[in-house]
Motif scaffolding. Structure first.
Motif, PDB file in Angstrom:
ATOM      1  N   PRO A   1       0.824  -1.224   0.000  1.00  0.00           N
ATOM      2  CA  PRO A   1       0.000   0.000   0.000  1.00  0.00           C
ATOM      3  C   PRO A   1       0.853   1.267   0.000  1.00  0.00           C
ATOM      4  O   PRO A   1       0.407   2.309  -0.487  1.00  0.00           O
ATOM      5  CB  PRO A   1      -0.816  -0.111   1.290  1.00  0.00           C
ATOM      6  CG  PRO A   1      -0.203  -1.207   2.091  1.00  0.00           C
ATOM      7  CD  PRO A   1       0.547  -2.092   1.147  1.00  0.00           C
ATOM      8  N   ILE A   2       2.092   1.159   0.482  1.00  0.00           N
ATOM      9  CA  ILE A   2       2.997   2.320   0.485  1.00  0.00           C
ATOM     10  C   ILE A   2       3.244   2.788  -0.955  1.00  0.00           C
ATOM     11  O   ILE A   2       3.329   3.978  -1.240  1.00  0.00           O
ATOM     12  CB  ILE A   2       4.366   1.939   1.132  1.00  0.00           C
ATOM     13  CG1 ILE A   2       4.166   1.377   2.540  1.00  0.00           C
ATOM     14  CG2 ILE A   2       5.339   3.106   1.141  1.00  0.00           C
ATOM     15  CD1 ILE A   2       3.780   2.362   3.569  1.00  0.00           C
ATOM     16  N   TYR A   3       3.338   1.830  -1.859  1.00  0.00           N
ATOM     17  CA  TYR A   3       3.578   2.133  -3.271  1.00  0.00           C
ATOM     18  C   TYR A   3       2.404   2.928  -3.855  1.00  0.00           C
ATOM     19  O   TYR A   3       2.598   3.956  -4.519  1.00  0.00           O
ATOM     20  CB  TYR A   3       3.762   0.813  -4.034  1.00  0.00           C
ATOM     21  CG  TYR A   3       3.929   0.940  -5.522  1.00  0.00           C
ATOM     22  CD1 TYR A   3       5.189   0.987  -6.098  1.00  0.00           C
ATOM     23  CD2 TYR A   3       2.816   1.010  -6.369  1.00  0.00           C
ATOM     24  CE1 TYR A   3       5.349   1.098  -7.477  1.00  0.00           C
ATOM     25  CE2 TYR A   3       2.966   1.123  -7.745  1.00  0.00           C
ATOM     26  CZ  TYR A   3       4.236   1.160  -8.292  1.00  0.00           C
ATOM     27  OH  TYR A   3       4.391   1.275  -9.652  1.00  0.00           O
ATOM     28  N   THR A   4       1.192   2.443  -3.575  1.00  0.00           N
ATOM     29  CA  THR A   4       0.015   3.123  -4.134  1.00  0.00           C
ATOM     30  C   THR A   4      -0.108   4.551  -3.611  1.00  0.00           C
ATOM     31  O   THR A   4      -0.362   5.483  -4.378  1.00  0.00           O
ATOM     32  CB  THR A   4      -1.265   2.309  -3.820  1.00  0.00           C
ATOM     33  OG1 THR A   4      -1.251   1.141  -4.636  1.00  0.00           O
ATOM     34  CG2 THR A   4      -2.526   3.104  -4.114  1.00  0.00           C
ATOM     35  N   ILE A   5       0.107   4.735  -2.323  1.00  0.00           N
ATOM     36  CA  ILE A   5       0.003   6.093  -1.769  1.00  0.00           C
ATOM     37  C   ILE A   5       1.048   6.995  -2.436  1.00  0.00           C
ATOM     38  O   ILE A   5       0.754   8.128  -2.823  1.00  0.00           O
ATOM     39  CB  ILE A   5       0.189   6.091  -0.232  1.00  0.00           C
ATOM     40  CG1 ILE A   5      -0.850   5.192   0.446  1.00  0.00           C
ATOM     41  CG2 ILE A   5       0.144   7.505   0.340  1.00  0.00           C
ATOM     42  CD1 ILE A   5      -2.283   5.630   0.293  1.00  0.00           C
ATOM     43  N   ARG A   6       2.265   6.488  -2.585  1.00  0.00           N
ATOM     44  CA  ARG A   6       3.298   7.291  -3.244  1.00  0.00           C
ATOM     45  C   ARG A   6       2.866   7.693  -4.651  1.00  0.00           C
ATOM     46  O   ARG A   6       2.928   8.871  -5.016  1.00  0.00           O
ATOM     47  CB  ARG A   6       4.624   6.507  -3.325  1.00  0.00           C
ATOM     48  CG  ARG A   6       5.608   7.155  -4.287  1.00  0.00           C
ATOM     49  CD  ARG A   6       6.934   6.459  -4.379  1.00  0.00           C
ATOM     50  NE  ARG A   6       6.975   5.221  -5.120  1.00  0.00           N
ATOM     51  CZ  ARG A   6       6.971   5.115  -6.451  1.00  0.00           C
ATOM     52  NH1 ARG A   6       6.894   6.197  -7.208  1.00  0.00           N
ATOM     53  NH2 ARG A   6       7.039   3.934  -7.036  1.00  0.00           N
ATOM     54  N   GLN A   7       2.399   6.712  -5.412  1.00  0.00           N
ATOM     55  CA  GLN A   7       2.005   6.987  -6.800  1.00  0.00           C
ATOM     56  C   GLN A   7       0.878   8.000  -6.891  1.00  0.00           C
ATOM     57  O   GLN A   7       0.907   8.908  -7.713  1.00  0.00           O
ATOM     58  CB  GLN A   7       1.544   5.682  -7.435  1.00  0.00           C
ATOM     59  CG  GLN A   7       2.684   4.831  -7.864  1.00  0.00           C
ATOM     60  CD  GLN A   7       2.796   4.826  -9.372  1.00  0.00           C
ATOM     61  OE1 GLN A   7       1.860   4.427 -10.049  1.00  0.00           O
ATOM     62  NE2 GLN A   7       3.909   5.283  -9.894  1.00  0.00           N
ATOM     63  N   LEU A   8      -0.124   7.832  -6.028  1.00  0.00           N
ATOM     64  CA  LEU A   8      -1.271   8.743  -6.093  1.00  0.00           C
ATOM     65  C   LEU A   8      -0.846  10.165  -5.737  1.00  0.00           C
ATOM     66  O   LEU A   8      -1.326  11.135  -6.331  1.00  0.00           O
ATOM     67  CB  LEU A   8      -2.402   8.261  -5.172  1.00  0.00           C
ATOM     68  CG  LEU A   8      -3.071   6.941  -5.578  1.00  0.00           C
ATOM     69  CD1 LEU A   8      -4.127   6.529  -4.555  1.00  0.00           C
ATOM     70  CD2 LEU A   8      -3.715   7.054  -6.964  1.00  0.00           C
TER      71      LEU A   8
END
Ligand code: PHE
Length: 459
Positions: A49-56
């Motif tokens: 989920p860390i990846y998704t938050i970064r991308q968004l």
């Protein structure tokens, strides 16, 4: 060959991190348990989920800006003391520098405590980028920024929301002082429109910077005009409000797609004053979520000294910088209650995120196992910081450590000694732990406290 590496890894004189050997010094306090996390880079792992938050967050910044931000997602965590503290103007006696708060490799090197450690080098890159200082450039692209995401390390208390390794995103936007006011204003207007369209019910409680006392740490900087300060602060606040509101919207849109009757909760945010050695004025943003105010980010107007440390001409730039903690934001948005889960390899955790990049949804908790606590009480014979106890517990119990709290402290006049009691709680997220296993770990913790800090256990 193998045995040589092993010897070095266990050496009293060197620490080995990702196959590189670093000489130890008297300040060295990085532990094997911490070193194990280096290189895992959850912010670059599509199934985290860390990846998704970064991308968004990255996407939102790019969407509201005339020019895309430069992205840095692969900086290694070992940096110099100079980069992490000196270049940013941390006073020599700042607590952040202390060995109880920071993991040192040796006198010169440490595990970065924040992504701000890379600001100066990224500003150096910006100033070298071809069109940054070019007067003839179209006013619409005057204004350039970067975003850095990385793992950061802090010696800290142990509980459900604190972990010694977490992830931050740093960002800045900078204008040179030619046609910047119009450019800033036009981006602010663009963001205002987006905000009104997408978040009509958003309320923000604002706090201004100090206007009547130029010596106050939260007043404007001397070299900037009132108008410049006002515009840069406005641009910064709008950009960050938009980012946080957009993340919440991703979660609400998902909920609405699953439940026709779902109604978007109103979003509330507030700005408060803050202090960071490398920005002035400085602020923090809080959001109201599940009935409480939560701090989500720190930010401020970049100090001229940061630009000059990056070899930019003095007083030639204006801009802002922010830093946001990604892990706690992810926990809040996915409703993940225990920060250790972010590191879990348990299929019941990982399977929920595989192939789900880009979406924010309700995490389904799975049954957890019992928490067992042990109290340890002892007299001190020398200085002991609670963070030192936490570190030993973390080192011995690793991921089984649920929390460690100083629950009692008193001074025994007769013995002329201070007594402390810590409550250590153990839990394995994946299975039950036996009493024998807990006792073994707990005994090791006590033994190390005796050996390293000469404590005298009380029964
Ligand atoms: N580095 C700060 C922190 O870790 C956040 C921050 C970044 C504040 C940039 C201001 C500017 O808390």
């Amino acid at each position: 060959m193998k045995s040589i590496i092993k010897n070095i890894a266990n050496s009293n004189t060197h620490t080995t991190i990702l196959n590189k050997h670093y000489p130890k010094s008297s300040i060295t306090n990085v532990t094997p348990n911490i070193i194990k996390h280096i290189g895992l880079n959850l912010h670059n792992n599509k199934n985290s989920p860390i990846y998704t938050i970064r991308q968004l967050i990255e996407d939102t910044f790019d969407a509201s800006s005339y020019r895309k931000f430069d992205k840095y997602n692969n900086f290694g965590p070992i940096v110099t003391v100079k980069k992490n503290f000196d270049d940013l103007g941390f006073p020599k006696d700042h607590v952040g520098r202390s060995k109880t708060d920071t993991y040192y490799i040796n006198d010169e090197l440490l595990l970065r405590t924040h992504t701000s450690a890379h600001e100066v080098e990224c500003f150096k890159n910006l100033s070298k980028s071809k069109d940054h200082n070019n007067k003839s450039i179209s006013s619409l692209v005057n204004g350039h920024g970067y975003l850095i995401s990385a793992d950061v390390y802090r010696r800290d208390e142990i509980d459900k929301t604190h972990y010694p390794v977490f992830h931050q995103m740093e960002g800045t936007k900078t204008w040179n002082r030619f046609t910047h006011n119009e450019v800033i204003e036009s981006e602010v207007n663009k963001m205002d429109q987006l905000m009104k369209k997408n978040f009509p019910s958003l309320t923000v409680e604002d706090v201004d910077y100090i206007k009547d006392d130029a010596t106050h740490q939260n007043s404007k900087q001397d070299y900037m005009t009132d108008l410049e300060t006002e515009l840069v602060v406005k641009h910064m606040k709008k950009s960050l409000e938009l980012v946080v509101a957009t993340l919440l919207k991703h979660r609400y849109d998902h909920d609405a797609s699953k439940d026709k009757n779902f109604k978007n909760p109103d979003i509330k945010m507030r700005w408060i004053e803050a202090y960071f050695p490398w920005t002035r004025p400085s602020f923090e943003l809080e959001i109201y979520y599940n009935n409480e105010w939560l701090e989500v980010l720190g930010c401020g107007v970049t100090k001229n000294s940061v630009f000059t440390n990056a070899d930019m001409a003095s007083e030639s730039q204006v801009g802002w910088a922010f830093g946001i903690g990604i892990d706690r934001l992810a926990m809040l948005l996915y409703n993940i209650k225990d920060i250790r889960l972010l590191w879990s390899q348990d299929n019941r955790f990982t399977s929920q995120f595989e192939g789900k990049e880009g979406t924010i949804f309700e995490f389904k908790p799975f049954s957890t196992y019992g928490i067992t606590s042990r109290d340890i009480s002892f007299f001190l014979t020398k200085e002991l910081n609670p963070n030192d106890v936490m570190e030993i517990v973390r080192d011995e119990a690793q991921s089984w450590c649920y929390s460690c709290t100083l629950v009692d402290e008193f001074f025994n006049k007769k013995m002329n000694k201070k007594s402390q009691t810590y409550r250590i709680s153990y839990q394995n997220l994946e299975r039950n732990i036996t009493t024998a296993e807990i006792n073994e770990i707990n005994d090791k913790v006590v033994d190390r406290l005796i050996k390293e800090f000469e404590i005298q256990p009380r029964n």
